[in-house]
Scaffold this motif. Structure first.
Motif, PDB file in Angstrom:
ATOM      1  N   LEU A 119      -0.745  -7.061   9.380  1.00 57.08           N
ATOM      2  CA  LEU A 119      -1.005  -5.791  10.061  1.00 57.08           C
ATOM      3  C   LEU A 119       0.298  -5.060  10.353  1.00 57.08           C
ATOM      4  O   LEU A 119       0.367  -3.818  10.293  1.00 57.08           O
ATOM      5  N   GLY A 120       1.345  -5.833  10.675  1.00 54.11           N
ATOM      6  CA  GLY A 120       2.656  -5.219  10.888  1.00 54.11           C
ATOM      7  C   GLY A 120       3.188  -4.574   9.623  1.00 54.11           C
ATOM      8  O   GLY A 120       3.779  -3.481   9.652  1.00 54.11           O
ATOM      9  N   TYR A 121       2.968  -5.242   8.488  1.00 52.42           N
ATOM     10  CA  TYR A 121       3.412  -4.685   7.207  1.00 52.42           C
ATOM     11  C   TYR A 121       2.666  -3.387   6.902  1.00 52.42           C
ATOM     12  O   TYR A 121       3.258  -2.431   6.390  1.00 52.42           O
ATOM     13  N   CYS A 122       1.391  -3.363   7.247  1.00 52.61           N
ATOM     14  CA  CYS A 122       0.608  -2.135   7.032  1.00 52.61           C
ATOM     15  C   CYS A 122       1.140  -0.986   7.889  1.00 52.61           C
ATOM     16  O   CYS A 122       1.143   0.177   7.459  1.00 52.61           O
ATOM     17  N   LYS A 123       1.617  -1.307   9.100  1.00 51.82           N
ATOM     18  CA  LYS A 123       2.149  -0.257   9.981  1.00 51.82           C
ATOM     19  C   LYS A 123       3.406   0.380   9.398  1.00 51.82           C
ATOM     20  O   LYS A 123       3.771   1.497   9.773  1.00 51.82           O
ATOM     21  N   ALA A 124       4.071  -0.348   8.511  1.00 52.89           N
ATOM     22  CA  ALA A 124       5.297   0.188   7.906  1.00 52.89           C
ATOM     23  C   ALA A 124       5.027   1.459   7.110  1.00 52.89           C
ATOM     24  O   ALA A 124       5.959   2.236   6.850  1.00 52.89           O
ATOM     25  N   PHE A 125       3.773   1.698   6.736  1.00 54.02           N
ATOM     26  CA  PHE A 125       3.450   2.834   5.863  1.00 54.02           C
ATOM     27  C   PHE A 125       2.837   4.005   6.625  1.00 54.02           C
ATOM     28  O   PHE A 125       2.311   4.934   6.010  1.00 54.02           O
ATOM     29  N   ARG A 126       2.936   3.951   7.949  1.00 53.68           N
ATOM     30  CA  ARG A 126       2.506   5.097   8.747  1.00 53.68           C
ATOM     31  C   ARG A 126       3.637   6.117   8.755  1.00 53.68           C
ATOM     32  O   ARG A 126       4.749   5.809   9.194  1.00 53.68           O
TER      33      ARG A 126
ATOM     34  N   GLY B  32       4.311 -13.315   0.344  1.00 54.75           N
ATOM     35  CA  GLY B  32       3.844 -13.055  -1.017  1.00 54.75           C
ATOM     36  C   GLY B  32       2.631 -12.153  -1.039  1.00 54.75           C
ATOM     37  O   GLY B  32       2.515 -11.248  -1.890  1.00 54.75           O
ATOM     38  N   LEU B  33       1.720 -12.361  -0.092  1.00 56.35           N
ATOM     39  CA  LEU B  33       0.515 -11.523  -0.031  1.00 56.35           C
ATOM     40  C   LEU B  33       0.855 -10.094   0.364  1.00 56.35           C
ATOM     41  O   LEU B  33       0.225  -9.142  -0.119  1.00 56.35           O
ATOM     42  N   ASN B  34       1.846  -9.932   1.244  1.00 54.50           N
ATOM     43  CA  ASN B  34       2.276  -8.571   1.596  1.00 54.50           C
ATOM     44  C   ASN B  34       2.811  -7.845   0.367  1.00 54.50           C
ATOM     45  O   ASN B  34       2.566  -6.646   0.178  1.00 54.50           O
ATOM     46  N   ALA B  35       3.541  -8.575  -0.481  1.00 53.58           N
ATOM     47  CA  ALA B  35       4.068  -7.973  -1.710  1.00 53.58           C
ATOM     48  C   ALA B  35       2.925  -7.568  -2.648  1.00 53.58           C
ATOM     49  O   ALA B  35       2.942  -6.480  -3.246  1.00 53.58           O
ATOM     50  N   VAL B  36       1.920  -8.443  -2.768  1.00 57.30           N
ATOM     51  CA  VAL B  36       0.752  -8.133  -3.603  1.00 57.30           C
ATOM     52  C   VAL B  36       0.027  -6.904  -3.059  1.00 57.30           C
ATOM     53  O   VAL B  36      -0.354  -5.996  -3.820  1.00 57.30           O
ATOM     54  N   PHE B  37      -0.152  -6.851  -1.747  1.00 57.97           N
ATOM     55  CA  PHE B  37      -0.822  -5.704  -1.113  1.00 57.97           C
ATOM     56  C   PHE B  37      -0.048  -4.416  -1.372  1.00 57.97           C
ATOM     57  O   PHE B  37      -0.630  -3.366  -1.690  1.00 57.97           O
ATOM     58  N   ASP B  38       1.256  -4.501  -1.244  1.00 59.94           N
ATOM     59  CA  ASP B  38       2.114  -3.332  -1.461  1.00 59.94           C
ATOM     60  C   ASP B  38       1.932  -2.804  -2.887  1.00 59.94           C
ATOM     61  O   ASP B  38       1.746  -1.597  -3.123  1.00 59.94           O
ATOM     62  N   ALA B  39       1.936  -3.729  -3.844  1.00 61.09           N
ATOM     63  CA  ALA B  39       1.828  -3.320  -5.245  1.00 61.09           C
ATOM     64  C   ALA B  39       0.462  -2.710  -5.551  1.00 61.09           C
ATOM     65  O   ALA B  39       0.365  -1.673  -6.226  1.00 61.09           O
ATOM     66  N   LEU B  40      -0.601  -3.320  -5.034  1.00 58.86           N
ATOM     67  CA  LEU B  40      -1.959  -2.903  -5.408  1.00 58.86           C
ATOM     68  C   LEU B  40      -2.472  -1.725  -4.595  1.00 58.86           C
ATOM     69  O   LEU B  40      -3.132  -0.826  -5.135  1.00 58.86           O
ATOM     70  N   VAL B  41      -2.228  -1.726  -3.300  1.00 64.06           N
ATOM     71  CA  VAL B  41      -2.815  -0.708  -2.423  1.00 64.06           C
ATOM     72  C   VAL B  41      -1.864   0.461  -2.201  1.00 64.06           C
ATOM     73  O   VAL B  41      -2.255   1.625  -2.321  1.00 64.06           O
TER      74      VAL B  41
ATOM     75  N   LEU C 105      11.299  -8.802   1.428  1.00 64.86           N
ATOM     76  CA  LEU C 105      10.360  -9.910   1.629  1.00 64.86           C
ATOM     77  C   LEU C 105      10.878 -11.195   0.995  1.00 64.86           C
ATOM     78  O   LEU C 105      10.842 -12.267   1.607  1.00 64.86           O
ATOM     79  N   MET C 106      11.393 -11.103  -0.232  1.00 62.92           N
ATOM     80  CA  MET C 106      11.886 -12.288  -0.927  1.00 62.92           C
ATOM     81  C   MET C 106      13.128 -12.853  -0.243  1.00 62.92           C
ATOM     82  O   MET C 106      13.267 -14.071  -0.100  1.00 62.92           O
ATOM     83  N   SER C 107      14.016 -11.968   0.184  1.00 66.78           N
ATOM     84  CA  SER C 107      15.233 -12.424   0.867  1.00 66.78           C
ATOM     85  C   SER C 107      14.881 -13.108   2.178  1.00 66.78           C
ATOM     86  O   SER C 107      15.437 -14.164   2.510  1.00 66.78           O
ATOM     87  N   GLY C 108      13.948 -12.491   2.922  1.00 69.14           N
ATOM     88  CA  GLY C 108      13.504 -13.098   4.177  1.00 69.14           C
ATOM     89  C   GLY C 108      12.864 -14.451   3.951  1.00 69.14           C
ATOM     90  O   GLY C 108      13.170 -15.429   4.647  1.00 69.14           O
TER      91      GLY C 108
ATOM     92  N   SER D 121       7.429  -7.761  10.092  1.00 68.44           N
ATOM     93  CA  SER D 121       6.463  -8.541   9.321  1.00 68.44           C
ATOM     94  C   SER D 121       7.090  -9.849   8.835  1.00 68.44           C
ATOM     95  O   SER D 121       6.449 -10.906   8.871  1.00 68.44           O
ATOM     96  N   VAL D 122       8.346  -9.791   8.384  1.00 71.02           N
ATOM     97  CA  VAL D 122       9.039 -11.004   7.929  1.00 71.02           C
ATOM     98  C   VAL D 122       9.220 -11.982   9.088  1.00 71.02           C
ATOM     99  O   VAL D 122       9.006 -13.194   8.941  1.00 71.02           O
ATOM    100  N   ILE D 123       9.595 -11.467  10.251  1.00 72.28           N
ATOM    101  CA  ILE D 123       9.783 -12.329  11.429  1.00 72.28           C
ATOM    102  C   ILE D 123       8.468 -12.988  11.829  1.00 72.28           C
ATOM    103  O   ILE D 123       8.429 -14.191  12.137  1.00 72.28           O
ATOM    104  N   LEU D 124       7.385 -12.215  11.818  1.00 73.07           N
ATOM    105  CA  LEU D 124       6.073 -12.783  12.153  1.00 73.07           C
ATOM    106  C   LEU D 124       5.653 -13.839  11.125  1.00 73.07           C
ATOM    107  O   LEU D 124       5.031 -14.842  11.465  1.00 73.07           O
TER     108      LEU D 124
END
Length: 740
Positions: free
Chosen positions: A186-193, A228-237, A274-277, A209-212
């Motif tokens: 949910l935090g990752y989703c907030k990044a796109f507001r 990894g799922l956040n990255a997939v979500f970013d790519a697809l949505v 995300l990968m670095s974190g 999101s990385v810290i959580l």
């Protein structure tokens, strides 16, 4: 950031509730499913993770939690399972301190609250996964699929496979991991507001999101998969990438990729973050954990020990199919699936190969639809559903490292999110085709109701070890550990005959089950069946030469058989394999006492009390031996030392009172006798020895009173009847003299 795509809710005949009411309904139903587990006992793994875990005690420094595994062992130890979950252990410690001890109610209540909270959060998560991500002009996220997200959240809330996580206290690790896993998403989703500066995404929220995600991993290892799922979500949505099209362009080195919109939207930058974190988190964990792999045995995960790569691959895939079946039909649930519960598949002629074929047929079909469908909405939902189903399961898949189980229902807690997405999407497709949509809705309601009833029933089985272990007998009758645990539970309740039966079955099912052999040998020893006990214990130490408890018990049996040299050797072998073994030193002291090696006996018992200051039996034996050998002053000193450490132990009061009485310290001796009697009023020997004290002291009436109490409690008490008769004759003589 709008997503103008078809809406699942158009096709679903389901309840439409305001957001607040939808969350209240989900919270209430998830609470009802597991409420009856609130006053359950500590069961199964709770004993090791909570009751026997020193990290919960106030005397253990908080800093130690960061260097210990989930069970309280040092991560650097060869025997550690390397399960690094310090934040979960910290919550157990807070539970323990707030309750003032090991009272399970508080632990269970927190688990239930966590599951309710997670189920409520699922509405927000599913609204994004099923309806897309869109914000209002005021920056509030919109729920574009309220009916679908409510249905998916209800499916998650009432899934019976979650019972182990909620009703079993050690499932707290999965619940906390899931909580921070969802918050990270949910935090990752907030990044796109969009913010006031017009930036399309917020680096701060990506870092949050990385810290959580890191916090989720510190609760349980699966938490890291959210990155990894956040990255997939970013790519697809967010970037609406068509994976098949992207793969084709990469294969053909299409130059149009250089100016692709997704790159302009910062996708590569965010994935790099995300990968670095993730890499940093894994490196830190690796440094703390050490390089050694976890120590598991063949009985924990037999497929991983198979010599043939083919056998390993076939069985791993069979395990995946069983996990999928538990999501589809969670009827046969078991607390443990190891030790022969699922026999290995060793050839392609095994009929169970059908399950593998069915699994991969379904997966390949879904993957093809997720990649090749012309409907972008369908591609997105299926890919996200498969992603949430598969990616959180990867740490338990045996693909990267060996795990210590065959199947564990708790590890399906997060993957069930993907199942709920796919189920809800399938329901929408059926609703779209169905003419009588209400009948379909009633069928889904029926599934939910059946799951609620199954959760309630399964929760009741987790309330006590007896119910939990017996429930597994019908599911996994070939599991030696199930029979072992039923036997152990019966033994704890004093039903030795029934316990022996189950221990024997455990050994029959698994002839190398050393713990069952050890417990069975112990019980046979107590029944004076010494030769069979010796055979079992000898076999146990032959199979596992470093099994210290079996060596000690073998020594006890050999001592009973009067083979003293062998017994002494067994005790020292046990101590060799477990340096800090107070009970073994205690038994070694008893052996030396039988051989009249008094100095050696006292030294052994002293070692026991140094290692375990509250070892009452060792203290008592020291006092009694010193008393019997006439060393009254030393016996008194030892007795006083013992009572300072264990002030409420009535047996120590009794032993020291005997010594003080012989030293003619009658007043102090009397006080200790009376204190011991107050603590244990039904001990005939306490009253009998107090009577002897009064007899010596000249308080004949009190002596008579306590002799009579002693004889009433135990008419056959040795020496008491003779002393009482002597006292009566003396009283009669005194009466005659008084009458004359």
């Amino acid at each position: 950031m709008a997503q103008t795509e078809p809406n699942l809710d158009h096709d679903i005949s389901w309840f439409l509730l305001p957001s607040y009411w939808a969350k209240m309904v989900v919270a209430l139903i998830s609470f009802l499913c597991f409420a009856n587990s609130y006053d359950g006992d500590f069961v199964f793994d709770d004993s090791e993770a909570i009751i026997n875990n020193k990290d919960l005690r106030a005397e253990t420094p908080l800093g130690d939690l960061w260097y210990h595994d989930f069970w309280g062992s040092k991560l650097s130890s060869n025997t550690s399972h390397k399960s690094y979950r310090p934040l979960t252990v910290l919550t157990f410690r807070i539970n323990y301190l707030l309750a003032g001890g090991f009272y399970p109610v508080g632990f269970h209540v927190i688990n239930i609250i966590l599951h309710c909270t997670i189920s409520v959060l699922m509405i927000d998560v599913f609204s994004i996964l099923l309806g897309g991500l869109q914000f209002s002009n005021k920056g509030r996220r919109l729920n574009l699929a309220p009916k679908s997200s409510l249905l998916a959240a209800l499916l998650f809330a009432v899934h019976p496979v979650h019972t182990e996580c909620v009703a079993g206290i050690v499932g707290r690790a999965d619940l906390l991991c899931a909580l921070f896993f969802l918050l990270s998403f949910l935090g990752y989703c907030k990044a796109f507001r969009e913010n006031k500066e017009g930036h399309t995404f917020s680096i701060l929220w990506v870092l949050v999101s990385v810290i959580l995600g890191a916090i989720a991993m510190l609760c349980k290892e699966q938490g890291i998969t959210i990155l990894g799922l956040n990255a997939v979500f970013d790519a697809l949505v967010i970037n609406k990438i068509n994976l098949l099209e992207l793969i084709q362009k990469l294969l053909h080195k299409d130059k149009s990729l250089e100016n692709a919109g997704q790159l302009r939207k910062g996708l590569l930058f965010r994935i790099t973050l995300l990968m670095s974190g993730g890499a940093s988190i894994l490196y830190i964990r690796w440094r703390i954990m050490g390089t050694g792999p976890p120590a598991f045995t063949e009985v924990d995960n037999p497929a991983s020990f198979a010599d043939s790569l083919f056998v390993r691959a076939i069985n791993y895939n069979y395990y995946y199919s069983l996990n999928a079946w538990l999501l589809l039909c969670p009827w046969w649930l078991c607390f443990d699936w190891s030790m022969g519960c699922i026999p290995l598949i060793k050839s392609v002629s095994d009929w169970r190969i059908i399950a593998l074929a069915a699994l991969w047929f379904c997966l390949i079909g879904l993957i093809c639809q997720a990649l090749c469908s012309e409907d972008s909405h369908k591609r997105r939902i299926l890919t996200l559903g498969l992603g949430f189903l598969i990616i959180p399961f990867l740490p338990a898949s045996n693909l990267f490292f060996r795990v210590g189980f065959v199947i564990a229902e708790r590890v399906i807690y997060l993957p069930s999110i993907g199942y709920c997405i796919l189920f809800t999407y399938g329901f929408s497709l059926l609703s779209k085709q169905a003419k009588k949509k209400k009948i379909l809705a009633v069928a889904v309601l029926g599934i939910l109701l059946i799951n609620v009833m199954r959760c309630t029933f399964r929760s009741s089985q987790w309330r006590s070890e007896e119910q939990l272990f017996r429930s597994a007998l019908s599911v996994c009758p070939l599991n030696a550990k199930v029979h072992y645990n039923v036997g152990k539970n019966l033994a704890d309740k004093g039903n030795q005959s029934a316990a022996i039966k189950y221990y024997r079955e455990a050994v029959r099912l698994n002839p190398k089950y050393v713990h069952a052999m050890n417990n069975l040998g112990n019980m046979l020893k107590e029944r004076n069946e010494l030769h069979e006990a010796e055979e079992l214990l000898s076999l146990a130490v032959q199979i596992q030469p470093d099994f210290a408890a079996a060596w000690m018990n073998l020594g006890i049996v050999q001592n009973s058989l009067r083979r003293f040299e062998e017994a002494e050797q067994s005790y020292w072998t046990a101590i060799k394999h477990r340096k800090k073994y107070p009970d073994c030193y205690y038994n070694l002291g008893r052996l030396y006492a039988d051989l009249n090696r008094h100095i050696d006996a006292l030294n052994a018992w002293r070692n026991a009390t140094v290692l375990k200051p509250e070892h009452s039996l060792a203290w008592n034996n020291m006092i009694i031996l010193l008393d019997n050998t006439g060393n009254l002053a030393q016996a008194e000193a030892v007795g006083r030392e013992a009572l300072e450490l264990i002030p409420n132990d009535h047996s120590l009061m009794f032993s020291l009172a005997n010594v003080l009485g012989k030293s003619q310290k009658y007043k102090e001796s009397e006080a200790l006798f009376l204190k011991a009697i107050k603590a244990n009023p039904n001990a005939a020997s306490y009253h009998g020895n107090l009577a002897v004290l009064y007899h010596r002291w000249g308080n004949l009436d009190l002596a008579k009173k306590h002799y009579e109490v002693s004889l009433k409690l135990d008419p056959m008490a040795p020496g008491t009847k003779e002393n009482y008769n002597l006292l009566r004759r003396k009283l009669e003589q005194l009466q005659k003299k008084g009458g004359a």
